[in-house]
Design a protein around this motif. Structure first.
Motif, mmCIF file in Angstrom:
data_model
loop_
_atom_site.group_PDB
_atom_site.id
_atom_site.type_symbol
_atom_site.label_atom_id
_atom_site.label_comp_id
_atom_site.label_asym_id
_atom_site.label_seq_id
_atom_site.Cartn_x
_atom_site.Cartn_y
_atom_site.Cartn_z
ATOM 1 N N ARG A 52 29.859 28.134 -35.854
ATOM 2 C CA ARG A 52 31.000 28.333 -34.956
ATOM 3 C C ARG A 52 30.530 28.753 -33.568
ATOM 4 N NH1 ARG A 52 35.518 33.128 -34.802
ATOM 5 N NH2 ARG A 52 36.993 32.050 -33.438
ATOM 6 N N LEU A 53 29.546 29.625 -33.539
ATOM 7 C CA LEU A 53 29.018 30.106 -32.267
ATOM 8 C C LEU A 53 28.338 28.972 -31.499
ATOM 9 C CD1 LEU A 53 28.572 32.578 -30.490
ATOM 10 C CD2 LEU A 53 26.491 33.047 -31.781
ATOM 11 N N LYS A 54 27.543 28.184 -32.191
ATOM 12 C CA LYS A 54 26.843 27.082 -31.538
ATOM 13 C C LYS A 54 27.820 26.038 -31.018
ATOM 14 C CE LYS A 54 23.111 25.462 -33.384
ATOM 15 N NZ LYS A 54 22.235 24.842 -34.409
ATOM 16 N N ALA A 55 28.960 25.881 -31.689
ATOM 17 C CA ALA A 55 29.960 24.904 -31.266
ATOM 18 C C ALA A 55 30.579 25.262 -29.919
ATOM 19 C CB ALA A 55 31.055 24.784 -32.324
ATOM 20 N N THR A 56 30.470 26.530 -29.515
ATOM 21 C CA THR A 56 30.999 26.953 -28.219
ATOM 22 C C THR A 56 30.018 26.674 -27.092
ATOM 23 O OG1 THR A 56 30.084 29.213 -28.305
ATOM 24 C CG2 THR A 56 32.234 28.826 -29.383
ATOM 25 N N GLY A 57 28.807 26.209 -27.445
ATOM 26 C CA GLY A 57 27.789 25.939 -26.442
ATOM 27 C C GLY A 57 26.775 27.052 -26.280
ATOM 28 N N PHE A 58 26.900 28.111 -27.089
ATOM 29 C CA PHE A 58 25.927 29.205 -26.994
ATOM 30 C C PHE A 58 24.567 28.704 -27.460
ATOM 31 C CE2 PHE A 58 23.621 32.920 -28.569
ATOM 32 C CZ PHE A 58 23.784 33.812 -27.521
ATOM 33 N N GLU A 59 23.547 28.943 -26.652
ATOM 34 C CA GLU A 59 22.194 28.513 -26.988
ATOM 35 C C GLU A 59 21.317 29.727 -27.274
ATOM 36 O OE1 GLU A 59 20.532 25.957 -24.073
ATOM 37 O OE2 GLU A 59 22.171 24.492 -24.166
ATOM 38 N N PHE A 60 20.694 29.726 -28.432
ATOM 39 C CA PHE A 60 19.796 30.814 -28.808
ATOM 40 C C PHE A 60 18.464 30.649 -28.097
ATOM 41 C CE2 PHE A 60 22.831 30.704 -32.236
ATOM 42 C CZ PHE A 60 23.004 32.031 -32.579
ATOM 43 N N LYS A 61 18.010 31.706 -27.444
ATOM 44 C CA LYS A 61 16.685 31.670 -26.829
ATOM 45 C C LYS A 61 15.593 31.865 -27.867
ATOM 46 C CE LYS A 61 17.973 33.119 -22.153
ATOM 47 N NZ LYS A 61 17.744 34.085 -21.053
ATOM 48 N N VAL A 62 15.947 32.553 -28.948
ATOM 49 C CA VAL A 62 15.008 32.765 -30.050
ATOM 50 C C VAL A 62 15.692 32.237 -31.309
ATOM 51 C CG1 VAL A 62 13.615 34.424 -31.321
ATOM 52 C CG2 VAL A 62 14.096 34.815 -28.901
ATOM 53 N N ALA A 63 15.386 30.993 -31.664
ATOM 54 C CA ALA A 63 16.109 30.320 -32.751
ATOM 55 C C ALA A 63 15.359 30.357 -34.070
ATOM 56 C CB ALA A 63 16.402 28.870 -32.385
ATOM 57 N N THR A 64 14.047 30.591 -34.028
ATOM 58 C CA THR A 64 13.254 30.643 -35.253
ATOM 59 C C THR A 64 12.306 31.834 -35.204
ATOM 60 O OG1 THR A 64 11.349 29.339 -34.485
ATOM 61 C CG2 THR A 64 13.278 28.112 -35.297
ATOM 62 N N LEU A 65 11.835 32.246 -36.359
ATOM 63 C CA LEU A 65 10.900 33.377 -36.419
ATOM 64 C C LEU A 65 9.598 33.077 -35.686
ATOM 65 C CD1 LEU A 65 11.298 34.726 -40.043
ATOM 66 C CD2 LEU A 65 11.739 35.960 -37.943
ATOM 67 N N ASP A 66 9.251 31.796 -35.596
ATOM 68 C CA ASP A 66 8.034 31.432 -34.869
ATOM 69 C C ASP A 66 8.115 31.816 -33.403
ATOM 70 O OD1 ASP A 66 6.415 30.413 -36.880
ATOM 71 O OD2 ASP A 66 7.335 28.436 -36.797
ATOM 72 N N ASP A 67 9.349 31.983 -32.897
ATOM 73 C CA ASP A 67 9.542 32.322 -31.488
ATOM 74 C C ASP A 67 9.458 33.827 -31.235
ATOM 75 O OD1 ASP A 67 10.043 29.619 -30.916
ATOM 76 O OD2 ASP A 67 12.186 29.848 -31.374
ATOM 77 N N ILE A 68 9.385 34.615 -32.297
ATOM 78 C CA ILE A 68 9.401 36.076 -32.147
ATOM 79 C C ILE A 68 7.991 36.621 -31.901
ATOM 80 C CG2 ILE A 68 9.783 38.257 -33.384
ATOM 81 C CD1 ILE A 68 12.205 37.085 -34.627
ATOM 82 N N GLU A 69 7.898 37.495 -30.929
ATOM 83 C CA GLU A 69 6.617 38.160 -30.639
ATOM 84 C C GLU A 69 6.485 39.389 -31.536
ATOM 85 O OE1 GLU A 69 4.304 40.300 -26.868
ATOM 86 O OE2 GLU A 69 6.309 39.423 -26.613
ATOM 87 N N VAL A 70 5.350 39.508 -32.232
ATOM 88 C CA VAL A 70 5.117 40.653 -33.098
ATOM 89 C C VAL A 70 3.959 41.501 -32.568
ATOM 90 C CG1 VAL A 70 6.051 39.501 -35.130
ATOM 91 C CG2 VAL A 70 3.590 39.375 -34.647
#
Length: 297
Positions: free
Chosen positions: A279-297
């Motif tokens: 539902r959120l994505k249908a509004t055009g909201f774009e995740f800057k961090v969409a997968t765990l691979d994108d997370i800095e640890v």
């Protein structure tokens, strides 16, 4: 300059959200129960147990973002802890509404935290959206009561948004640090059977979502604040181990052992549902961090 009143501003999300709101041009006021903070500019004292809050905190406020609530992960769920977990969310919302009514505040929106625990802790292949029914365990009941308290603002004619939030991840976030601890010690392995899902969202995306909730007048009702990736505990722990260059070969920590250590609270780590952000994505909201691979640890 529009003014936002924020509760729970000293937590992980609150601290980051203050910066995001100020960068967006909002004036931020913060309610606190800590007297040492209340003497600082922008802070105002409240005492939810006594149903008291400084009227000055509400002057000129157009939006309220309600994040306050006792942590579900601090200590075993005794009867007293359960009561505190629930009332720290519901009674605080009731006090806010009482103040808005008493002061006849022309509030434009009330935005409340909630959690994906609304759907219950059972591990199934069901993918839950905002129209799915509530679960029947303790956390689900807390979320239901939490949202009912928020809905009273909607009944008062105030646009109300409820953020059903997954586990909040970011570098240094308490939840992520707890997950990394056994991996850093070379003891990487899944918890329980490892097949339970963990809905999550990156801190930056969540703050952007709260900002959108107050700015976008089309947003109302419940929203699943979770990244689009559906990931199991086994996949999560393996990914974190890979990112740290650590081994991932230890056998799963048995669910019964986690229950012995944590009591009823063990459901937080032994069970988990798949939750949809469609539902959120249908509004055009774009995740800057969409997968765990994108997370800095």
């Amino acid at each position: 300059m529009s003014s936002v009143l924020l509760t729970g501003s000293t937590g992980l999300v609150g601290k980051s959200l203050v910066r995001v709101l100020k960068d967006a041009g909002f004036s931020v006021r913060r309610l606190t129960t800590r007297r040492e903070l209340a003497v600082q500019e922008g802070y105002f004292l409240w005492n939810p147990a006594a149903k008291e809050a400084d009227d000055r905190a509400f002057e000129g406020v157009e939006y309220i973002i309600h994040l306050a609530g006792s942590s579900i992960g601090n200590g075993r769920w005794t009867a007293r802890r359960k009561k505190d977990i629930l009332e720290s969310r519901t009674l605080t919302a009731e006090l806010l509404l009482a103040k808005v009514s008493q002061l006849q505040l022309p509030l434009k929106a009330f935005v409340s935290a909630s959690a994906t625990g609304y759907y219950g802790s059972a591990t199934t292949e069901t993918i839950y959206d905002e129209y799915s029914p509530a679960g029947r365990d303790f956390l689900a009941d807390v979320c239901v009561q939490w949202e009912k308290a928020a809905d009273r603002f909607q009944s008062a004619g105030i646009r109300t948004v409820k953020m059903r939030t997954g586990v909040v991840l970011a570098k240094g976030a308490p939840a992520l640090e707890k997950m990394l601890l056994p991996i850093k010690s070379g003891l990487g392995g899944p918890l329980g059977n490892g097949r339970q899902y963990m809905p999550w969202i990156h801190l930056d995306d969540l703050c952007r979502l709260y900002l959108r909730a107050i700015c976008d007048e089309s947003m109302s009702g419940a929203w699943n604040a979770v990244a689009p990736e559906h990931i199991t505990n086994r996949e999560l722990m393996r990914t974190l181990a890979r990112k740290l260059g650590k081994p991932f070969f230890f056998p799963p920590v048995p669910a019964f052992m986690l229950r012995l250590l944590l009591g009823e609270m063990a459901v937080i780590v032994t069970d988990g549902s798949r939750v949809s952000s469609r539902r959120l994505k249908a509004t055009g909201f774009e995740f800057k961090v969409a997968t765990l691979d994108d997370i800095e640890v």
